[in-house]
Design an enzyme around this catalytic site. Structure first.
Site, PDB file in Angstrom:
ATOM      1  N   SER A 108      -5.612   1.637  10.298  1.00 39.17           N
ATOM      2  CA  SER A 108      -4.564   1.358   9.314  1.00 39.17           C
ATOM      3  C   SER A 108      -3.237   1.999   9.714  1.00 39.17           C
ATOM      4  CB  SER A 108      -5.024   1.807   7.923  1.00 39.17           C
ATOM      5  OG  SER A 108      -4.111   1.388   6.950  1.00 39.17           O
ATOM      6  N   HIS A 109      -2.673   2.862   8.842  1.00 41.11           N
ATOM      7  CA  HIS A 109      -1.355   3.462   9.117  1.00 41.11           C
ATOM      8  C   HIS A 109      -1.499   4.884   9.659  1.00 41.11           C
ATOM      9  CE1 HIS A 109      -2.547   4.750   5.121  1.00 41.11           C
ATOM     10  NE2 HIS A 109      -1.863   5.845   5.353  1.00 41.11           N
ATOM     11  N   ASP A 126       2.307  -2.495   7.786  1.00 41.05           N
ATOM     12  CA  ASP A 126       1.638  -1.298   8.304  1.00 41.05           C
ATOM     13  C   ASP A 126       0.828  -1.685   9.543  1.00 41.05           C
ATOM     14  OD1 ASP A 126      -0.520  -2.639   7.166  1.00 41.05           O
ATOM     15  OD2 ASP A 126      -1.431  -0.832   6.352  1.00 41.05           O
ATOM     16  N   ASP A 163      -2.148  -5.093   6.133  1.00 44.48           N
ATOM     17  CA  ASP A 163      -2.558  -5.351   4.745  1.00 44.48           C
ATOM     18  C   ASP A 163      -1.605  -4.713   3.727  1.00 44.48           C
ATOM     19  OD1 ASP A 163      -3.330  -2.699   5.013  1.00 44.48           O
ATOM     20  OD2 ASP A 163      -5.457  -3.045   4.609  1.00 44.48           O
ATOM     21  N   ARG A 164      -0.551  -4.013   4.214  1.00 41.06           N
ATOM     22  CA  ARG A 164       0.428  -3.432   3.290  1.00 41.06           C
ATOM     23  C   ARG A 164       1.835  -3.858   3.679  1.00 41.06           C
ATOM     24  NH1 ARG A 164       0.958   2.085   2.591  1.00 41.06           N
ATOM     25  NH2 ARG A 164       0.527   2.431   4.778  1.00 41.06           N
ATOM     26  N   HIS A 189      -0.046  -2.442  -1.040  1.00 39.65           N
ATOM     27  CA  HIS A 189      -1.150  -3.416  -1.101  1.00 39.65           C
ATOM     28  C   HIS A 189      -0.802  -4.381  -2.234  1.00 39.65           C
ATOM     29  CE1 HIS A 189      -4.160  -1.441   1.510  1.00 39.65           C
ATOM     30  NE2 HIS A 189      -3.768  -0.289   0.983  1.00 39.65           N
ATOM     31  N   ARG A 217     -13.338   6.522   8.187  1.00 44.65           N
ATOM     32  CA  ARG A 217     -12.168   6.820   9.014  1.00 44.65           C
ATOM     33  C   ARG A 217     -12.296   8.182   9.659  1.00 44.65           C
ATOM     34  NH1 ARG A 217      -7.033   7.358   5.653  1.00 44.65           N
ATOM     35  NH2 ARG A 217      -8.123   5.813   4.393  1.00 44.65           N
ATOM     36  N   ASP A 228      -2.224  -2.395  10.257  1.00 41.30           N
ATOM     37  CA  ASP A 228      -3.224  -3.467  10.279  1.00 41.30           C
ATOM     38  C   ASP A 228      -2.849  -4.653   9.391  1.00 41.30           C
ATOM     39  OD1 ASP A 228      -3.749  -1.958   7.949  1.00 41.30           O
ATOM     40  OD2 ASP A 228      -5.867  -2.490   7.949  1.00 41.30           O
ATOM     41  N   LYS A 256     -13.090  -1.089   7.703  1.00 38.94           N
ATOM     42  CA  LYS A 256     -12.943  -1.630   6.346  1.00 38.94           C
ATOM     43  C   LYS A 256     -13.944  -2.774   6.228  1.00 38.94           C
ATOM     44  CE  LYS A 256      -8.101  -0.388   5.656  1.00 38.94           C
ATOM     45  NZ  LYS A 256      -6.702  -0.840   5.567  1.00 38.94           N
TER      46      LYS A 256
END
Length: 468
Positions: free
Chosen positions: A105-106, A245, A249-250, A332, A16, A247, A115
């Protein structure tokens, strides 16, 4: 040819950085070459590639694919998608050997990252550092270029998500009213298709993908980011609301009264539902989770297991212990009972509907039934990278000379008559994380004093809050 990464981008759980400053197309190409080389050497060949809605994602995707195909790997492009849709592309197709999602992501809009999944397992930690070493040495396979195909897996993915409601009478769900907030993240298009096929009434916010995130930052663990969803639930008198979030995944959630249902509280609901049919199952939560969760898992006939924070670490522990369910405070949630064991917030939303239906209680009732614990939010404060792990080791050493009840799975978690407190070093930033929980305000104050005392003995103090 060799390549040198900015050392700040090779993180514990992913890669990242800030686009144009620490991360760019040459990095993406080197990641493709390194990952493709490792896959070829392991007997694999086909890689699924997806990307989130950030402005920089298509450019990074093109370079990543160049790197992968240069090693002879074939690429299956799924286009713009939520991270779990990429995981699905990797997990559901036997001929796919690995997967890479380009996502920030966030993080703020100018960030991006990668990822990865390798032969069905998370690719993290030492794997990521190895990519750096290979790039520096130019240790890459050169082969006849692999092929590239573009596929549309959206409908197959939505079909798979809907299997989470199998066995539930649609009539039971007919009166359901749910709010959903995609936060202009990559889950928006899938959410639109999913909601159109769900029984009940569904109200959607911010499903248009916009990498600038014009409405609010897409991190559902920060309460202020749930304000739009809270208003929607209140104005439309909805049963509950779900947020994602950047992407997908959360998960974040609020009940019909606008109360936040935190990650560990969601896990209490999922665990109670799952343990009705899977008595004795091991259920994993990270060290930041409430004691109420671990107690609840045990009361419902499960085996609670406290583990390290980090989605890759939890996924690995699930495989090792054959756990059907795990989760983190960060939202998650991993289902491996009738799903693939990866973190999918859309699927977690479906499983919240299913759990409420099977348990015969509204989400608001399930939230009300939980014990009232007093806890601090996750407190994150800046500590120099060279000092953060050493400070935790010092705390461990001092407590080892006392009668304190210490769990050192990930940092230091101390349990006493007042409740518990935690100090741990972040794996992804130069911060220490603290949290405490008690049954009373006085108890919480005593626990915080113990945290401050330990920090002081190591020459540190809780400073201003650091962002994620």
């Amino acid at each position: 040819m060799t390549h040198t990464f900015n050392p700040t981008v090779l993180r514990e759980y992913d890669i990242r950085g800030i686009v144009g400053e620490t991360l760019g197309v040459e990095d993406a190409r080197a990641i493709g070459r390194g990952f493709g080389t490792l896959l070829q050497r392991d007997g694999g060949k086909k890689v699924a590639v997806g990307y989130d809605g950030r402005v920089s994602s298509p450019m990074l995707e093109a370079a990543l694919i160049e790197g992968l195909t240069a090693t002879g790997c074939d690429v299956r492009r799924i286009g713009m998608a939520a991270t779990p849709m990429l995981y699905y592309a990797e997990a559901s197709a036997e001929e796919v050997d690995g997967g890479i999602q380009i996502t920030g992501s966030h993080n703020p809009a100018n960030y991006n990252g990668f990822k990865m999944v390798f032969r069905g397992r998370p690719f993290f930690g030492a794997d990521i550092l190895l990519l750096g070493k290979m790039a520096a040495a130019g240790d890459w396979i050169d082969a006849a270029p692999g092929s590239v195909e573009s596929v549309d897996i959206m409908d197959a993915y939505i079909d798979r998500l809907l299997q989470g409601l199998d066995g539930i009478d649609p009539q039971v769900l007919a009166g359901l009213k749910v709010g959903w907030d995609a936060g202009n993240g990559a889950a928006g298009p899938a959410l639109e298709k999913l909601a159109a096929r769900l029984p009940g009434e569904h109200h959607l916010l911010f499903t248009e993908v916009d990498g600038e995130f014009p409405n609010h930052h897409p991190d559902p663990t920060v309460e202020e980011n749930l304000e739009d969803l809270r208003k929607l639930v209140s104005v439309k008198s909805l049963d509950f609301g779900v947020a994602f979030d950047g992407d997908g995944d959360r998960i974040g959630a609020i009940d019909g009264q606008g109360r936040v249902i935190w990650g560990d509280q969601l896990l209490m609901i999922y665990a109670e539902d799952l343990l009705k049919t899977r008595k004795g199952a091991t259920i994993i939560a990270d060290v930041k989770a409430s004691r109420a969760l671990f107690d609840h898992i045990a009361e419902c006939g499960g085996k609670p297991l406290m583990w390290k924070t980090g989605h890759s670490l939890i996924k690995s522990k699930m495989k090792e212990t054959h756990s059907p369910l795990a989760g983190e405070m960060s939202g998650h949630v991993f289902f491996a009972d009738t799903y693939y064991g990866f973190d999918d917030a859309l699927y977690a939303g479906i499983r919240l509907i299913a759990a409420s239906a099977r348990l015969g209680k509204s989400v608001t009732q399930l939230r009300s039934d939980m014990p009232q614990m007093l806890n601090t939010p996750e407190m994150r404060f800046q500590v120099d990278e060279s000092r953060k792990f050493a400070a935790i080791d010092e705390v461990k050493e001092r407590l080892a000379r006392t009668t304190a009840d210490v769990n050192d799975t990930d940092g230091v978690r101390v349990t006493n008559d007042d409740g518990w407190w935690l100090l741990r070093a972040s794996n992804t930033q130069d911060v220490l994380v603290a949290r405490a929980e008690s049954n009373s305000e006085e108890g919480l104050a005593r626990l915080m004093a113990q945290i401050d005392e330990q920090l002081s003995l190591s020459g540190l103090k809780r400073g201003p809050q650091a962002g994620h």
